[in-house]
Design an enzyme around this catalytic site. Structure first.
Site, PDB file in Angstrom:
ATOM      1  N   ASP A  32       0.849  -1.189   0.000  1.00 44.31           N
ATOM      2  CA  ASP A  32       0.000   0.000   0.000  1.00 44.31           C
ATOM      3  C   ASP A  32       0.888   1.245   0.000  1.00 44.31           C
ATOM      4  OD1 ASP A  32      -3.226   0.524   0.946  1.00 44.31           O
ATOM      5  OD2 ASP A  32      -1.832   2.214   1.009  1.00 44.31           O
ATOM      6  N   ASN A  87     -13.044  -2.975   2.532  1.00 43.98           N
ATOM      7  CA  ASN A  87     -13.960  -1.841   2.669  1.00 43.98           C
ATOM      8  C   ASN A  87     -14.932  -1.911   1.501  1.00 43.98           C
ATOM      9  OD1 ASN A  87     -12.667  -0.770   4.968  1.00 43.98           O
ATOM     10  ND2 ASN A  87     -11.137   0.238   3.690  1.00 43.98           N
ATOM     11  N   GLN A  94     -14.173   2.820   1.432  1.00 39.86           N
ATOM     12  CA  GLN A  94     -13.636   2.407   0.124  1.00 39.86           C
ATOM     13  C   GLN A  94     -13.367   3.638  -0.747  1.00 39.86           C
ATOM     14  OE1 GLN A  94     -16.021  -0.431  -2.114  1.00 39.86           O
ATOM     15  NE2 GLN A  94     -14.386  -0.763  -3.616  1.00 39.86           N
ATOM     16  N   VAL A  96     -10.996   3.123  -3.679  1.00 37.89           N
ATOM     17  CA  VAL A  96     -10.654   2.574  -4.994  1.00 37.89           C
ATOM     18  C   VAL A  96     -11.687   1.489  -5.314  1.00 37.89           C
ATOM     19  CG1 VAL A  96      -8.931   1.383  -6.395  1.00 37.89           C
ATOM     20  CG2 VAL A  96      -8.190   3.048  -4.670  1.00 37.89           C
ATOM     21  N   HIS A 100     -10.199  -5.093  -3.277  1.00 37.50           N
ATOM     22  CA  HIS A 100      -8.855  -5.370  -2.763  1.00 37.50           C
ATOM     23  C   HIS A 100      -8.974  -5.745  -1.305  1.00 37.50           C
ATOM     24  CE1 HIS A 100      -9.848  -1.107  -2.565  1.00 37.50           C
ATOM     25  NE2 HIS A 100      -9.223  -1.086  -1.384  1.00 37.50           N
ATOM     26  N   HIS A 102      -7.144  -5.662   2.191  1.00 39.22           N
ATOM     27  CA  HIS A 102      -6.043  -5.068   2.960  1.00 39.22           C
ATOM     28  C   HIS A 102      -5.475  -6.132   3.892  1.00 39.22           C
ATOM     29  CE1 HIS A 102      -6.923  -0.689   2.206  1.00 39.22           C
ATOM     30  NE2 HIS A 102      -8.153  -1.147   2.007  1.00 39.22           N
TER      31      HIS A 102
HETATM   32  P1  AMP Z   1      -9.751   1.589   0.146  1.00 36.23           P
HETATM   33  O1  AMP Z   1      -9.803   2.936   0.827  1.00 36.23           O
HETATM   34  O2  AMP Z   1     -10.206   0.439   0.996  1.00 36.23           O
HETATM   35  O3  AMP Z   1     -10.441   1.638  -1.208  1.00 36.23           O
HETATM   36  O4  AMP Z   1      -8.212   1.299  -0.099  1.00 36.23           O
HETATM   37  C1  AMP Z   1      -7.501   1.841  -1.170  1.00 36.23           C
HETATM   38  C2  AMP Z   1      -6.056   1.711  -0.814  1.00 36.23           C
HETATM   39  O5  AMP Z   1      -5.283   1.847  -1.981  1.00 36.23           O
HETATM   40  C3  AMP Z   1      -5.585   2.786   0.181  1.00 36.23           C
HETATM   41  O6  AMP Z   1      -5.069   2.163   1.351  1.00 36.23           O
HETATM   42  C4  AMP Z   1      -4.515   3.541  -0.604  1.00 36.23           C
HETATM   43  O7  AMP Z   1      -3.444   3.957   0.185  1.00 36.23           O
HETATM   44  C5  AMP Z   1      -4.098   2.499  -1.636  1.00 36.23           C
HETATM   45  N1  AMP Z   1      -3.530   3.041  -2.864  1.00 36.23           N
HETATM   46  C6  AMP Z   1      -4.013   4.042  -3.633  1.00 36.23           C
HETATM   47  N2  AMP Z   1      -3.244   4.249  -4.706  1.00 36.23           N
HETATM   48  C7  AMP Z   1      -2.245   3.335  -4.631  1.00 36.23           C
HETATM   49  C8  AMP Z   1      -1.099   3.039  -5.442  1.00 36.23           C
HETATM   50  N3  AMP Z   1      -0.841   3.735  -6.564  1.00 36.23           N
HETATM   51  N4  AMP Z   1      -0.276   2.051  -5.048  1.00 36.23           N
HETATM   52  C9  AMP Z   1      -0.519   1.354  -3.907  1.00 36.23           C
HETATM   53  N5  AMP Z   1      -1.586   1.579  -3.105  1.00 36.23           N
HETATM   54  C10 AMP Z   1      -2.423   2.564  -3.450  1.00 36.23           C
END
Ligand code: AMP
Length: 114
Positions: A32, A87, A94, A96, A100, A102
């Site tokens: 992450d 999430n 959430q 993204v 995924h 975590h």
């Molecule tokens: P969520 O908030 O559950 O959708 O988690 C999205 C996660 O993606 C967050 O913990 C971010 O820090 C992570 N994230 C966003 N962009 C990137 C990236 N380019 N490389 C690695 N992790 C990322």
């Protein structure tokens, strides 16, 4: 599925850099970019599904493989205690919209969550 590629799809397609720890036909595991613990990995399926709520019985093998990949990576790092989080939806955190898992480890975690 939206035509726009997710951040994770771009990482999978090598259009964005990332620390890739593991990859197979179904998933990729990356670090992450904004870690919330000393170890913070993301297990991401190569096939984009926006939310856990969009999965179906047909995705059970994939979802199990995501958890199994997290377990294997934690075993390899001799981590006995870790937290796995999905999430689902904005109010749940959430950001993204490409599912995924975590994987967080290396510190204590409180419960219940805030
Ligand atoms: P969520 O908030 O559950 O959708 O988690 C999205 C996660 O993606 C967050 O913990 C971010 O820090 C992570 N994230 C966003 N962009 C990137 C990236 N380019 N490389 C690695 N992790 C990322």
């Amino acid at each position: 599925m939206s035509a726009e590629k997710s951040i994770f799809q771009k990482i999978i397609d090598r259009e964005l850099p990332a620390d890739i720890l593991y990859e197979d036909d179904l998933v990729i595991a990356i670090k992450d970019i904004n870690p919330q613990a000393p170890i913070h990995l993301l297990i991401v399926p190569k096939r984009k599904i926006a939310k856990i709520a969009d999965t179906s019985l047909a995705d059970i093998t994939l979802l199990g493989h995501m958890i199994g990949t997290a377990r294997t990576l934690m075993q390899q790092q001799n981590m006995d205690d870790y937290r796995l989080v999905f999430n689902n939806g904005e109010k749940a955190g959430q950001t993204v919209f490409h599912i995924h898992l975590h994987v967080l480890a290396g510190r204590s975690f409180s419960w219940p969550l805030g």
